[in-house]
Design a protein around this motif. Structure first.
Motif, PDB file in Angstrom:
ATOM      1  N   VAL A  15      -5.304  12.218 -13.674  1.00 30.24           N
ATOM      2  CA  VAL A  15      -4.640  13.224 -12.833  1.00 30.24           C
ATOM      3  C   VAL A  15      -3.804  12.543 -11.759  1.00 30.24           C
ATOM      4  CG1 VAL A  15      -5.012  15.069 -11.135  1.00 30.24           C
ATOM      5  CG2 VAL A  15      -6.362  15.019 -13.235  1.00 30.24           C
ATOM      6  N   LYS A  16      -4.314  11.440 -11.223  1.00 34.68           N
ATOM      7  CA  LYS A  16      -3.582  10.734 -10.174  1.00 34.68           C
ATOM      8  C   LYS A  16      -2.357  10.012 -10.749  1.00 34.68           C
ATOM      9  CE  LYS A  16      -7.009  10.362  -6.550  1.00 34.68           C
ATOM     10  NZ  LYS A  16      -6.663  11.684  -5.972  1.00 34.68           N
ATOM     11  N   ARG A  17      -2.422   9.665 -12.041  1.00 29.54           N
ATOM     12  CA  ARG A  17      -1.264   8.977 -12.637  1.00 29.54           C
ATOM     13  C   ARG A  17      -0.188   9.946 -13.130  1.00 29.54           C
ATOM     14  NH1 ARG A  17      -5.250   5.167 -14.378  1.00 29.54           N
ATOM     15  NH2 ARG A  17      -5.527   6.199 -16.383  1.00 29.54           N
ATOM     16  N   PRO A  59     -10.808  22.892  -3.642  1.00 34.07           N
ATOM     17  CA  PRO A  59     -10.482  21.470  -3.652  1.00 34.07           C
ATOM     18  C   PRO A  59      -9.780  21.025  -2.371  1.00 34.07           C
ATOM     19  CG  PRO A  59      -9.079  22.689  -5.198  1.00 34.07           C
ATOM     20  CD  PRO A  59     -10.088  23.659  -4.666  1.00 34.07           C
ATOM     21  N   VAL A  60     -10.121  19.828  -1.953  1.00 37.01           N
ATOM     22  CA  VAL A  60      -9.484  19.217  -0.769  1.00 37.01           C
ATOM     23  C   VAL A  60      -8.842  17.917  -1.216  1.00 37.01           C
ATOM     24  CG1 VAL A  60      -9.869  18.169   1.493  1.00 37.01           C
ATOM     25  CG2 VAL A  60     -11.196  20.182   0.820  1.00 37.01           C
ATOM     26  N   GLU A  61      -7.609  17.725  -0.854  1.00 32.29           N
ATOM     27  CA  GLU A  61      -6.965  16.440  -1.107  1.00 32.29           C
ATOM     28  C   GLU A  61      -6.650  15.825   0.254  1.00 32.29           C
ATOM     29  OE1 GLU A  61      -6.664  15.584  -4.423  1.00 32.29           O
ATOM     30  OE2 GLU A  61      -5.866  13.598  -3.935  1.00 32.29           O
ATOM     31  N   ASN A  62      -7.229  14.655   0.496  1.00 32.40           N
ATOM     32  CA  ASN A  62      -7.059  13.992   1.781  1.00 32.40           C
ATOM     33  C   ASN A  62      -5.907  13.001   1.750  1.00 32.40           C
ATOM     34  OD1 ASN A  62      -9.416  15.080   3.190  1.00 32.40           O
ATOM     35  ND2 ASN A  62     -10.610  13.917   1.702  1.00 32.40           N
ATOM     36  N   VAL A  63      -5.106  13.007   2.782  1.00 35.76           N
ATOM     37  CA  VAL A  63      -4.111  11.954   2.968  1.00 35.76           C
ATOM     38  C   VAL A  63      -4.461  11.278   4.282  1.00 35.76           C
ATOM     39  CG1 VAL A  63      -1.656  11.391   2.983  1.00 35.76           C
ATOM     40  CG2 VAL A  63      -2.430  13.470   1.846  1.00 35.76           C
ATOM     41  N   HIS A  64      -5.352  10.318   4.194  1.00 34.09           N
ATOM     42  CA  HIS A  64      -5.794   9.610   5.393  1.00 34.09           C
ATOM     43  C   HIS A  64      -4.904   8.396   5.585  1.00 34.09           C
ATOM     44  CE1 HIS A  64     -10.083  11.525   5.191  1.00 34.09           C
ATOM     45  NE2 HIS A  64      -9.147  12.373   5.509  1.00 34.09           N
ATOM     46  N   VAL A  65      -3.797   8.643   6.241  1.00 32.41           N
ATOM     47  CA  VAL A  65      -2.721   7.665   6.324  1.00 32.41           C
ATOM     48  C   VAL A  65      -3.213   6.336   6.898  1.00 32.41           C
ATOM     49  CG1 VAL A  65      -0.513   7.194   7.430  1.00 32.41           C
ATOM     50  CG2 VAL A  65      -0.913   9.421   6.410  1.00 32.41           C
ATOM     51  N   GLU A  71       0.863  -1.174   0.000  1.00 35.85           N
ATOM     52  CA  GLU A  71       0.000   0.000   0.000  1.00 35.85           C
ATOM     53  C   GLU A  71       0.907   1.233   0.000  1.00 35.85           C
ATOM     54  OE1 GLU A  71      -3.363  -0.652  -0.133  1.00 35.85           O
ATOM     55  OE2 GLU A  71      -3.893   1.466  -0.268  1.00 35.85           O
ATOM     56  N   ASN A  72       0.765   2.035  -1.053  1.00 34.78           N
ATOM     57  CA  ASN A  72       1.631   3.209  -1.190  1.00 34.78           C
ATOM     58  C   ASN A  72       0.975   4.448  -0.607  1.00 34.78           C
ATOM     59  OD1 ASN A  72       3.814   2.037  -2.790  1.00 34.78           O
ATOM     60  ND2 ASN A  72       2.255   1.806  -4.378  1.00 34.78           N
ATOM     61  N   VAL A  73       1.746   5.215   0.130  1.00 33.58           N
ATOM     62  CA  VAL A  73       1.289   6.536   0.552  1.00 33.58           C
ATOM     63  C   VAL A  73       2.268   7.526  -0.062  1.00 33.58           C
ATOM     64  CG1 VAL A  73       0.589   7.992   2.483  1.00 33.58           C
ATOM     65  CG2 VAL A  73       0.546   5.509   2.733  1.00 33.58           C
ATOM     66  N   HIS A  74       1.976   7.905  -1.292  1.00 28.45           N
ATOM     67  CA  HIS A  74       2.870   8.819  -1.998  1.00 28.45           C
ATOM     68  C   HIS A  74       2.377  10.239  -1.753  1.00 28.45           C
ATOM     69  CE1 HIS A  74       4.318   5.498  -4.988  1.00 28.45           C
ATOM     70  NE2 HIS A  74       4.754   5.327  -3.769  1.00 28.45           N
ATOM     71  N   VAL A  75       2.840  10.772  -0.635  1.00 28.66           N
ATOM     72  CA  VAL A  75       2.306  12.029  -0.115  1.00 28.66           C
ATOM     73  C   VAL A  75       2.389  13.154  -1.148  1.00 28.66           C
ATOM     74  CG1 VAL A  75       2.674  13.791   1.645  1.00 28.66           C
ATOM     75  CG2 VAL A  75       2.721  11.387   2.285  1.00 28.66           C
ATOM     76  N   THR A  76       3.544  13.281  -1.785  1.00 20.77           N
ATOM     77  CA  THR A  76       3.722  14.414  -2.698  1.00 20.77           C
ATOM     78  C   THR A  76       2.864  14.275  -3.955  1.00 20.77           C
ATOM     79  OG1 THR A  76       5.934  14.797  -1.818  1.00 20.77           O
ATOM     80  CG2 THR A  76       5.447  15.791  -3.943  1.00 20.77           C
ATOM     81  N   ASP A  77       2.583  13.062  -4.359  1.00 23.20           N
ATOM     82  CA  ASP A  77       1.658  12.878  -5.493  1.00 23.20           C
ATOM     83  C   ASP A  77       0.300  13.505  -5.194  1.00 23.20           C
ATOM     84  OD1 ASP A  77       3.653  11.434  -6.676  1.00 23.20           O
ATOM     85  OD2 ASP A  77       2.538   9.563  -6.863  1.00 23.20           O
ATOM     86  N   TYR A 113      -3.307  20.475  -9.295  1.00 23.85           N
ATOM     87  CA  TYR A 113      -4.034  20.339 -10.563  1.00 23.85           C
ATOM     88  C   TYR A 113      -5.488  20.793 -10.382  1.00 23.85           C
ATOM     89  CZ  TYR A 113      -6.454  18.539 -14.577  1.00 23.85           C
ATOM     90  OH  TYR A 113      -7.239  18.458 -15.690  1.00 23.85           O
ATOM     91  N   HIS A 114      -6.106  20.380  -9.304  1.00 23.63           N
ATOM     92  CA  HIS A 114      -7.508  20.747  -9.092  1.00 23.63           C
ATOM     93  C   HIS A 114      -7.655  22.256  -8.831  1.00 23.63           C
ATOM     94  CE1 HIS A 114      -8.982  16.756  -9.479  1.00 23.63           C
ATOM     95  NE2 HIS A 114      -8.192  16.298  -8.540  1.00 23.63           N
ATOM     96  N   ILE A 115      -6.664  22.841  -8.169  1.00 27.33           N
ATOM     97  CA  ILE A 115      -6.687  24.300  -7.960  1.00 27.33           C
ATOM     98  C   ILE A 115      -6.666  25.018  -9.319  1.00 27.33           C
ATOM     99  CG2 ILE A 115      -5.283  26.256  -7.184  1.00 27.33           C
ATOM    100  CD1 ILE A 115      -4.476  24.595  -4.749  1.00 27.33           C
TER     101      ILE A 115
END
Lengths: 220, 220
Positions: B12-14, B189-195, A191-197, A204-206
């Protein structure tokens, strides 16, 4: 006899979200909740929620709603959160330390049993009462202690070789924070947590929002 | 005149993933690369790669491949990485400090211009040369400094009220590490990093793998 539960990846990613909300509801002493009420809490549509939760049995009853505690317990079981998973952290930079200091993992069945680094200045230190050991000892430690999960918080350059050691040490899964797509046997989930991605996606969404506000000039 | 680029969320995620690999290729002085070569590097199929990259124009030429630098530059432009975004961190726990200490953001156009906390013992400290200020000053600071991105690294309980302040302070996007699904206007836009959600998903896959190895007993 229990039926084998097969759930799509998308649902698996939503289960922890349901779980969090149910946890809050239990704290607030809520015993039952309808899919409509869950919908207004979480933001998923009620039909999405019913579809997701129907995946693993009929917890909900028409006109009654879901039994909060029962559903919470069942989701825990499905997510495998009814037992313990030993974890090690490899790479003791800021992120590794942040994870080590997050004591909730210990309480919730994810004890961190060791930390590893290659830096002689760091080896031997204790972080949140976890000893930092030499990465040369990693494979032996993993096998002796039957570690379940290896957490990679090294830099990109080291990540693949750490992953190879984790595989050699027979961990059951890898939680990877290094911005590298690891190559490991298919039997070992990563399971990857690629924070900077995710930061890049946010930007991009902004931008995209800004564009949406601009008048359209000769779209093709 | 440039055509407006509309890309699906999945693509966008890729894009950041492509970007990372292209960055490595540039470092290795690779000038051209085919979709097949990219495929063996990244693990996506070659046809997926061609489809993704065709979304925003024809960089690839049959029998020639992609121009690595050109493609990298174009992806940067699409992702909006050709300009600067000012960020603030709200919540100076371990995770907030880890982000503050990750100096790559400064170098790559994401300067962290302020940190905020409610703890009087922490206010006034400097972390990686960034001053920690009182959260009461957050809204004014955001407006005066035209901050683009607010990073939430508080606990769950505080996250929504911080998000409200970020909105009031007119940030353009929120990068949320608190395990809460924030309610904010659609324009932000909100980008969540729910570790921890990703840890739960990992455990599910570990369990699921185990089940897959067990003999099937009377599947329905």
């Amino acid at each position: 006899m229990k039926e084998k539960v097969k759930i799509s990846n998308a649902v698996v990613k939503r289960l922890p979200i349901y779980r969090r909300y149910l946890e809050e509801l239990i704290k607030d002493n809520v015993e039952r909740i309808s899919s409509n009420e869950l919908s207004s809490l979480i933001g998923f549509t009620a039909s999405q929620i019913r579809q997701d939760l129907n995946n693993f049995g009929g917890f909900g009853q028409q006109g009654y709603g879901y039994n909060v505690k029962g559903l919470y317990k069942e989701i825990n079981t499905i997510l495998g959160l009814d037992r313990e998973y030993k974890m090690v952290i490899v790479g003791t930079g800021n992120l590794g330390q942040a994870l080590a200091n997050y004591s909730k993992y210990h309480k919730e069945g994810f004890p961190i049993v060791g930390m590893f680094d290659i830096n002689p200045k760091i080896i031997g230190l204790r972080i949140n009462d976890i000893e930092v050991m030499d990465s040369d000892l990693l494979v032996d430690f993993l096998r002796e202690n039957h570690v379940d999960i290896g957490i990679i918080t090294t830099d990109r350059a080291a990540a693949q070789s750490v992953a190879d050691k984790l595989v050699e040490g027979r961990v059951r899964g890898i939680w990877n924070f290094a911005t590298v797509d690891l190559k490991v046997p298919k039997s070992i989930p990563v399971e990857n947590v690629h924070v900077t991605d995710t930061l890049n996606a946010l930007v991009y969404h902004i931008i995209h929002n800004d564009q949406a506000e601009m008048p359209e000039a000769g779209t093709e």
